[in-house]
Design an enzyme around this catalytic site. Structure first.
Site, PDB file in Angstrom:
ATOM      1  N   CYS A  33       7.189  -3.226  -1.431  1.00  0.00           N
ATOM      2  CA  CYS A  33       6.643  -3.069  -0.072  1.00  0.00           C
ATOM      3  C   CYS A  33       7.551  -2.158   0.775  1.00  0.00           C
ATOM      4  O   CYS A  33       8.726  -2.472   0.984  1.00  0.00           O
ATOM      5  CB  CYS A  33       6.523  -4.436   0.603  1.00  0.00           C
ATOM      6  SG  CYS A  33       6.107  -4.301   2.353  1.00  0.00           S
ATOM      7  N   LYS A  60      -0.500 -16.002  -1.828  1.00  0.00           N
ATOM      8  CA  LYS A  60       0.673 -16.368  -1.017  1.00  0.00           C
ATOM      9  C   LYS A  60       0.916 -17.875  -1.030  1.00  0.00           C
ATOM     10  O   LYS A  60      -0.045 -18.655  -0.956  1.00  0.00           O
ATOM     11  CB  LYS A  60       0.449 -15.917   0.426  1.00  0.00           C
ATOM     12  CG  LYS A  60       0.355 -14.408   0.577  1.00  0.00           C
ATOM     13  CD  LYS A  60      -0.101 -14.031   1.979  1.00  0.00           C
ATOM     14  CE  LYS A  60      -0.360 -12.546   2.063  1.00  0.00           C
ATOM     15  NZ  LYS A  60      -1.452 -12.199   2.961  1.00  0.00           N
ATOM     16  N   GLU A  86       7.229  -8.639  10.977  1.00  0.00           N
ATOM     17  CA  GLU A  86       6.941  -7.243  11.378  1.00  0.00           C
ATOM     18  C   GLU A  86       8.222  -6.421  11.188  1.00  0.00           C
ATOM     19  O   GLU A  86       9.270  -6.714  11.786  1.00  0.00           O
ATOM     20  CB  GLU A  86       6.470  -7.116  12.838  1.00  0.00           C
ATOM     21  CG  GLU A  86       5.000  -7.444  13.040  1.00  0.00           C
ATOM     22  CD  GLU A  86       4.064  -6.394  12.453  1.00  0.00           C
ATOM     23  OE1 GLU A  86       4.284  -5.184  12.614  1.00  0.00           O
ATOM     24  OE2 GLU A  86       3.080  -6.803  11.793  1.00  0.00           O
ATOM     25  N   SER A  87       8.101  -5.353  10.379  1.00  0.00           N
ATOM     26  CA  SER A  87       9.305  -4.610   9.991  1.00  0.00           C
ATOM     27  C   SER A  87      10.137  -4.114  11.181  1.00  0.00           C
ATOM     28  O   SER A  87      11.351  -4.335  11.224  1.00  0.00           O
ATOM     29  CB  SER A  87       8.933  -3.445   9.082  1.00  0.00           C
ATOM     30  OG  SER A  87       7.987  -2.601   9.690  1.00  0.00           O
TER      31      SER A  87
HETATM   32  N1  LIG Z   1       2.921  -3.827  10.340  1.00  0.00           N
HETATM   33  C1  LIG Z   1       3.563  -4.608   9.306  1.00  0.00           C
HETATM   34  C2  LIG Z   1       2.952  -4.254   7.970  1.00  0.00           C
HETATM   35  C3  LIG Z   1       3.503  -5.120   6.839  1.00  0.00           C
HETATM   36  C4  LIG Z   1       2.581  -5.093   5.626  1.00  0.00           C
HETATM   37  O1  LIG Z   1       1.433  -4.645   5.698  1.00  0.00           O
HETATM   38  N2  LIG Z   1       3.096  -5.582   4.484  1.00  0.00           N
HETATM   39  C5  LIG Z   1       2.236  -5.695   3.344  1.00  0.00           C
HETATM   40  C6  LIG Z   1       2.975  -5.427   2.043  1.00  0.00           C
HETATM   41  S1  LIG Z   1       3.479  -3.729   1.858  1.00  0.00           S
HETATM   42  C7  LIG Z   1       1.731  -7.127   3.264  1.00  0.00           C
HETATM   43  O2  LIG Z   1       2.434  -8.057   3.562  1.00  0.00           O
HETATM   44  N3  LIG Z   1       0.484  -7.271   2.809  1.00  0.00           N
HETATM   45  C8  LIG Z   1      -0.138  -8.556   2.642  1.00  0.00           C
HETATM   46  C9  LIG Z   1      -1.259  -8.785   3.603  1.00  0.00           C
HETATM   47  O3  LIG Z   1      -1.646  -7.839   4.317  1.00  0.00           O
HETATM   48  O4  LIG Z   1      -1.773  -9.880   3.638  1.00  0.00           O
HETATM   49  C10 LIG Z   1       5.069  -4.351   9.336  1.00  0.00           C
HETATM   50  O5  LIG Z   1       5.482  -3.303   9.858  1.00  0.00           O
HETATM   51  O6  LIG Z   1       5.834  -5.199   8.866  1.00  0.00           O
END
Ligand SMILES: N[C@@H](CCC(=O)N[C@@H](CS)C(=O)NCC(=O)O)C(=O)O
Length: 256
Positions: A33, A60, A86-87
């Site tokens: 990720c 999950k 959130e990153s």
């Molecule tokens: N806006 C979020 C995006 C995080 C994201 O989309 N992570 C993905 C993995 S790369 C995730 O957790 N996907 C699982 C889901 O959407 O349920 C951030 O910046 O942390």
């Protein structure tokens, strides 16, 4: 670098939450990720001891869903009874919790500029996903390659104006680290057909993004960046499994 432990497998529905040790910082991640990679890069840059718990995002764990306000996305950061996700939020939180080494400029205007550049990079990162979906469609790939070049010129110009090896200065800072995960995937994108991207490899990219290309080479060699990297071959394998709708989270990966 600061990683105390990492779950070998991505934990799934039905798994138990590994017990939290008081005072130990935990990062919830998924090995491929790019958002979680941002948080891991900041942890590495600051040398903060932490454990990594990998999460299977297709199945999950119930306990992870219960902690999260975003449907169980990664990254997540946990310390005692605190949880953040959130990153960008987790990375800013780390900057406040562990101020040294600083990753933002001290001048608030320059910090705002860095934040703007991260925001603008969103249009580059979204192109990588468009590209994955366009795989095999030569016409679309050509258009996406041109779009990449146009958008990367903003970053080329910024590097030229700053005149420093990294956006932050002599070492990578928040802006460098926040955009890197998608740039690390450029060689995979290149192998998938977007030949104009700077990857630090030959052939070099067009002269319009020469400084950006040099920045890519510096980042590739940087020890903190290396400590959180995945090889191009492994990115390719994972991207293929992801596009096929069957992400292989637990595939064997080689070290960089
Ligand atoms: N806006 C979020 C995006 C995080 C994201 O989309 N992570 C993905 C993995 S790369 C995730 O957790 N996907 C699982 C889901 O959407 O349920 C951030 O910046 O942390």
């Amino acid at each position: 670098m600061g990683v105390i432990s990492e779950t070998k497998k991505h934990l799934t529905t039905g798994s138990e939450c590994p017990p939290l040790k008081p005072g130990t910082l935990r990062c919830y991640s998924m090995k491929f990720c790019p958002y979680a990679q941002r948080t891991r890069l900041v942890l590495a840059a600051k040398g903060v001891p932490h454990e990594i718990v990998n999460i299977n995002l297709k199945a999950k764990p119930e306990w992870y869903l219960a902690k999260s306000a975003t449907g169980g996305k990664v990254p997540g950061l946990e310390l005692d009874d605190h949880f953040a996700t959130e990153s960008l939020i987790t990375c800013d939180l780390l900057e406040e919790l562990y101020p040294q080494p600083a990753l933002y400029p001290t001048d608030p205007w320059l910090k705002a500029r860095d934040r703007l550049m991260v925001e603008l990079f969103g249009s580059v990162s979204s192109l990588t996903y468009q590209m994955y979906r366009a795989m095999g469609d030569a016409q679309k790939i050509k258009q996406i390659s041109e779009d990449f070049n146009t958008k990367l010129q903003i970053f080329e110009k910024e590097l030229v104006e700053r005149g420093t090896p990294f956006f932050f200065g002599d070492r990578p800072g928040m802006l460098d680290l926040m955009i890197w995960p998608w740039v690390e995937r450029f060689p995979a994108a290149r192998k998938l057909g977007v030949t104009s991207l700077p990857t630090g490899e030959m052939p070099p990219p067009p002269p319009e993004i020469k400084h950006f290309h040099e920045w890519v080479m510096r980042m590739t060699q940087h020890p903190e960046v290396k400590s959180c990297s995945v090889t191009t071959e492994d990115h390719m394998k994972f991207i293929k499994s992801f596009i096929a709708g069957n992400p292989d989270y637990d595939m064997e990966i080689s070290s960089v």
